[in-house]
Scaffold this motif. Structure first.
Motif, PDB file in Angstrom:
ATOM      1  N   LEU A 142       3.348   3.108  -8.538  1.00 42.31           N
ATOM      2  CA  LEU A 142       2.242   3.069  -9.489  1.00 42.31           C
ATOM      3  C   LEU A 142       0.899   3.261  -8.802  1.00 42.31           C
ATOM      4  O   LEU A 142      -0.056   3.722  -9.416  1.00 42.31           O
ATOM      5  N   GLY A 143       0.841   2.901  -7.542  1.00 40.35           N
ATOM      6  CA  GLY A 143      -0.421   3.043  -6.819  1.00 40.35           C
ATOM      7  C   GLY A 143      -0.231   2.563  -5.401  1.00 40.35           C
ATOM      8  O   GLY A 143       0.702   1.822  -5.102  1.00 40.35           O
ATOM      9  N   SER A 144      -1.089   3.020  -4.515  1.00 42.85           N
ATOM     10  CA  SER A 144      -1.013   2.514  -3.154  1.00 42.85           C
ATOM     11  C   SER A 144      -2.381   2.596  -2.505  1.00 42.85           C
ATOM     12  O   SER A 144      -3.215   3.437  -2.864  1.00 42.85           O
ATOM     13  N   SER A 145      -2.631   1.690  -1.612  1.00 39.46           N
ATOM     14  CA  SER A 145      -3.840   1.708  -0.797  1.00 39.46           C
ATOM     15  C   SER A 145      -3.378   1.276   0.586  1.00 39.46           C
ATOM     16  O   SER A 145      -2.249   0.812   0.742  1.00 39.46           O
ATOM     17  N   PRO A 146      -4.211   1.449   1.630  1.00 44.02           N
ATOM     18  CA  PRO A 146      -3.726   1.099   2.963  1.00 44.02           C
ATOM     19  C   PRO A 146      -3.195  -0.336   2.984  1.00 44.02           C
ATOM     20  O   PRO A 146      -3.872  -1.269   2.558  1.00 44.02           O
ATOM     21  N   GLY A 147      -1.969  -0.492   3.433  1.00 42.95           N
ATOM     22  CA  GLY A 147      -1.392  -1.830   3.579  1.00 42.95           C
ATOM     23  C   GLY A 147      -0.785  -2.404   2.318  1.00 42.95           C
ATOM     24  O   GLY A 147      -0.338  -3.552   2.305  1.00 42.95           O
ATOM     25  N   ARG A 148      -0.715  -1.597   1.265  1.00 41.79           N
ATOM     26  CA  ARG A 148      -0.295  -2.166  -0.007  1.00 41.79           C
ATOM     27  C   ARG A 148       0.240  -1.083  -0.930  1.00 41.79           C
ATOM     28  O   ARG A 148      -0.296   0.019  -0.982  1.00 41.79           O
ATOM     29  N   VAL A 149       1.315  -1.386  -1.641  1.00 41.47           N
ATOM     30  CA  VAL A 149       1.845  -0.413  -2.604  1.00 41.47           C
ATOM     31  C   VAL A 149       2.364  -1.163  -3.826  1.00 41.47           C
ATOM     32  O   VAL A 149       2.935  -2.247  -3.708  1.00 41.47           O
ATOM     33  N   GLU A 150       2.083  -0.605  -4.994  1.00 43.52           N
ATOM     34  CA  GLU A 150       2.533  -1.213  -6.250  1.00 43.52           C
ATOM     35  C   GLU A 150       3.635  -0.357  -6.848  1.00 43.52           C
ATOM     36  O   GLU A 150       3.471   0.856  -6.986  1.00 43.52           O
ATOM     37  N   THR A 151       4.736  -0.995  -7.194  1.00 44.73           N
ATOM     38  CA  THR A 151       5.878  -0.243  -7.687  1.00 44.73           C
ATOM     39  C   THR A 151       6.458  -0.881  -8.947  1.00 44.73           C
ATOM     40  O   THR A 151       6.160  -2.032  -9.273  1.00 44.73           O
ATOM     41  N   GLU A 152       7.275  -0.102  -9.613  1.00 46.44           N
ATOM     42  CA  GLU A 152       7.974  -0.574 -10.803  1.00 46.44           C
ATOM     43  C   GLU A 152       9.383  -0.008 -10.738  1.00 46.44           C
ATOM     44  O   GLU A 152       9.579   1.143 -10.342  1.00 46.44           O
ATOM     45  N   GLY A 189      16.082  -5.199 -17.318  1.00 45.52           N
ATOM     46  CA  GLY A 189      14.653  -5.051 -17.553  1.00 45.52           C
ATOM     47  C   GLY A 189      14.029  -4.310 -16.396  1.00 45.52           C
ATOM     48  O   GLY A 189      14.640  -3.395 -15.846  1.00 45.52           O
ATOM     49  N   ARG A 190      12.806  -4.734 -16.040  1.00 45.26           N
ATOM     50  CA  ARG A 190      12.155  -4.046 -14.922  1.00 45.26           C
ATOM     51  C   ARG A 190      11.362  -5.058 -14.111  1.00 45.26           C
ATOM     52  O   ARG A 190      11.052  -6.149 -14.597  1.00 45.26           O
ATOM     53  N   SER A 191      11.045  -4.674 -12.903  1.00 48.00           N
ATOM     54  CA  SER A 191      10.209  -5.540 -12.081  1.00 48.00           C
ATOM     55  C   SER A 191       8.976  -4.764 -11.653  1.00 48.00           C
ATOM     56  O   SER A 191       9.035  -3.556 -11.429  1.00 48.00           O
ATOM     57  N   LEU A 192       7.874  -5.470 -11.593  1.00 50.59           N
ATOM     58  CA  LEU A 192       6.604  -4.924 -11.131  1.00 50.59           C
ATOM     59  C   LEU A 192       6.305  -5.618  -9.813  1.00 50.59           C
ATOM     60  O   LEU A 192       6.120  -6.844  -9.789  1.00 50.59           O
ATOM     61  N   ASP A 193       6.303  -4.864  -8.749  1.00 50.93           N
ATOM     62  CA  ASP A 193       6.216  -5.445  -7.419  1.00 50.93           C
ATOM     63  C   ASP A 193       4.994  -4.947  -6.658  1.00 50.93           C
ATOM     64  O   ASP A 193       4.747  -3.740  -6.615  1.00 50.93           O
ATOM     65  N   THR A 194       4.275  -5.873  -6.067  1.00 49.97           N
ATOM     66  CA  THR A 194       3.202  -5.501  -5.151  1.00 49.97           C
ATOM     67  C   THR A 194       3.683  -5.823  -3.744  1.00 49.97           C
ATOM     68  O   THR A 194       3.979  -6.976  -3.424  1.00 49.97           O
ATOM     69  N   VAL A 195       3.811  -4.771  -2.957  1.00 49.20           N
ATOM     70  CA  VAL A 195       4.387  -4.910  -1.624  1.00 49.20           C
ATOM     71  C   VAL A 195       3.271  -4.786  -0.597  1.00 49.20           C
ATOM     72  O   VAL A 195       2.485  -3.842  -0.621  1.00 49.20           O
ATOM     73  N   SER A 196       3.207  -5.761   0.268  1.00 49.73           N
ATOM     74  CA  SER A 196       2.208  -5.802   1.321  1.00 49.73           C
ATOM     75  C   SER A 196       2.848  -5.301   2.615  1.00 49.73           C
ATOM     76  O   SER A 196       3.952  -5.714   2.973  1.00 49.73           O
ATOM     77  N   ILE A 197       2.163  -4.379   3.278  1.00 47.38           N
ATOM     78  CA  ILE A 197       2.713  -3.795   4.507  1.00 47.38           C
ATOM     79  C   ILE A 197       2.050  -4.477   5.686  1.00 47.38           C
ATOM     80  O   ILE A 197       0.855  -4.313   5.914  1.00 47.38           O
ATOM     81  N   GLN A 198       2.831  -5.268   6.404  1.00 40.17           N
ATOM     82  CA  GLN A 198       2.282  -6.026   7.529  1.00 40.17           C
ATOM     83  C   GLN A 198       2.911  -5.500   8.800  1.00 40.17           C
ATOM     84  O   GLN A 198       3.927  -6.012   9.252  1.00 40.17           O
ATOM     85  N   GLY A 199       2.303  -4.454   9.373  1.00 39.11           N
ATOM     86  CA  GLY A 199       2.878  -3.808  10.545  1.00 39.11           C
ATOM     87  C   GLY A 199       4.210  -3.205  10.177  1.00 39.11           C
ATOM     88  O   GLY A 199       4.299  -2.386   9.275  1.00 39.11           O
ATOM     89  N   GLU A 200       5.251  -3.666  10.862  1.00 39.17           N
ATOM     90  CA  GLU A 200       6.575  -3.105  10.586  1.00 39.17           C
ATOM     91  C   GLU A 200       7.272  -3.817   9.428  1.00 39.17           C
ATOM     92  O   GLU A 200       8.306  -3.356   8.965  1.00 39.17           O
ATOM     93  N   ALA A 201       6.718  -4.948   9.031  1.00 35.89           N
ATOM     94  CA  ALA A 201       7.394  -5.716   7.981  1.00 35.89           C
ATOM     95  C   ALA A 201       6.784  -5.464   6.608  1.00 35.89           C
ATOM     96  O   ALA A 201       5.593  -5.216   6.479  1.00 35.89           O
ATOM     97  N   LEU A 202       7.613  -5.514   5.598  1.00 34.29           N
ATOM     98  CA  LEU A 202       7.149  -5.494   4.221  1.00 34.29           C
ATOM     99  C   LEU A 202       7.362  -6.883   3.629  1.00 34.29           C
ATOM    100  O   LEU A 202       8.346  -7.561   3.940  1.00 34.29           O
ATOM    101  N   LYS A 203       6.419  -7.310   2.790  1.00 32.59           N
ATOM    102  CA  LYS A 203       6.529  -8.593   2.097  1.00 32.59           C
ATOM    103  C   LYS A 203       6.025  -8.402   0.669  1.00 32.59           C
ATOM    104  O   LYS A 203       5.082  -7.646   0.441  1.00 32.59           O
ATOM    105  N   LEU A 204       6.606  -9.122  -0.247  1.00 31.20           N
ATOM    106  CA  LEU A 204       6.121  -9.105  -1.625  1.00 31.20           C
ATOM    107  C   LEU A 204       4.937 -10.061  -1.754  1.00 31.20           C
ATOM    108  O   LEU A 204       5.065 -11.246  -1.421  1.00 31.20           O
ATOM    109  N   SER A 205       3.799  -9.562  -2.228  1.00 25.08           N
ATOM    110  CA  SER A 205       2.706 -10.491  -2.514  1.00 25.08           C
ATOM    111  C   SER A 205       2.715 -10.867  -3.990  1.00 25.08           C
ATOM    112  O   SER A 205       2.154 -11.889  -4.388  1.00 25.08           O
TER     113      SER A 205
END
Lengths: 165, 165, 165
Positions: free
Chosen positions: B100-110, B130-146
């Protein structure tokens, strides 16, 4: 299977674009944005839903059939104004994409799908499953379906099949 | 749909990373490694499961809600020690990812999902979809859901909803 | 999760190749081209379908087991000539691929799956779900399975399990 060459980077980009496009397509249906549905097709696109049995026997019978974007729009108008049906929502899940062929500006794909339907009382069931054969036209940055054939595994068609697949 | 640009190589890499991350996420749940579940989130992450109806009407009601990783851990502890429920296992299948969108260090997905539940007697059914709306934070090599918002198609919540989605 | 490195371009190509291969694999089964099924395996491949319970407890019990491509072919011949069963069709949907490890010429993956079965009267239900653990051998341009373990979520095995998964 043995005729499939390993994908190259260009193929990967194309595959990804088609996957993203198909994800947008089912999102449009699942979120009831049906007025946007015709926009996924080319002006002269053909759309057909048929049973596996008729498809395998090359019978022209269809459960639903549209030819030309005007007919797609009519179908949605009819659905919005004339049909009375029990409220329910769909959730499409598409399986992995198979690329059957491609030429400049065009790619043919096949993918399995399962649609879960949730009725207003919370009952969930598999409403439809099968595969779709899609011809995707690449128009610059946009993708459009020039043909979509939905082949249902079931021979029995639910009377609630009022929303496109 | 018309606003979606064709993906570039960087986008592809990002998409793949998020897909792999989400596959790990559902594997953690499906294999009952619930103690690892909070590790998929950032320290201050928000998590919410709600019905489609409440989500569409922007109502704050949630079926389940956690804020901050400590609360995620508490939830799992409670589940392990206090809850008594019939044994059953889940099988998540996630549909194609929409970015759905992305900026440095962050991506929003559905993405759509369907969860099949198998009871101890072998009965299988669709437990949730159903569906999930996820904001994923990119922390170096790791991804985390914020943030993760799970929007259920059903308004009826199964009393067995004790395991996170 | 924390040990997963971000994918590089080579990994992406490999992931894509395996995804395309698995899509071809389930297409073969879903379209009843069972005579082609053994061709997806290496000459000395091992194939096993077992319950989650037996898999987790490392019990050798299998619902179905084949070792060597000759045995795969025998199984299909038996199925075509000896078995009498009610007509039904399958629709596999595979979840996102997890790459567990890779070395030159070989990759180990895991993925969830759900199989919807449609009976001749149109009844659809989830027939099987769980995950598969696949070891894929890369032989030049071709991929082949050298091992496939299908772990079913259910302990109860449907007597109709006559077609491979």
């Amino acid at each position: 299977m043995s005729t499939v060459s390993p994908p190259r980077s260009d193929d990967l980009l194309l595959r990804m674009r088609v996957e993203a496009f198909m994800a947008d397509y089912v999102h449009c249906l699942d979120t009831d944005q049906l007025e946007a549905w015709p926009e996924f097709f080319t002006e002269d696109a053909r759309y057909r839903v048929c049973t596996r049995d008729n498809f395998d026997r090359r019978l022209p019978l269809s459960v639903m059939s549209c030819s030309g974007r005007g007919m797609f729009r009519d179908r949605i108008s009819a659905l919005r104004t004339a049909n009375v049906f029990e409220p329910h929502v769909y959730c499409h899940v598409i399986g992995a994409l198979r690329i059957l062929g491609s030429s400049p500006g065009r790619v043919e794909t096949e993918s399995n799908f399962q649609v879960a339907r949730t009725m207003v009382d919370g009952t969930m069931s598999i409403f439809a499953c099968g595969r779709s054969l899609d011809t995707v036209s690449i128009q610059g940055e946009a993708l459009k379906l020039s043909e979509r054939i939905v082949v249902l595994d079931s021979r029995q068609i639910d009377t609630l099949l009022v929303i496109p697949l």
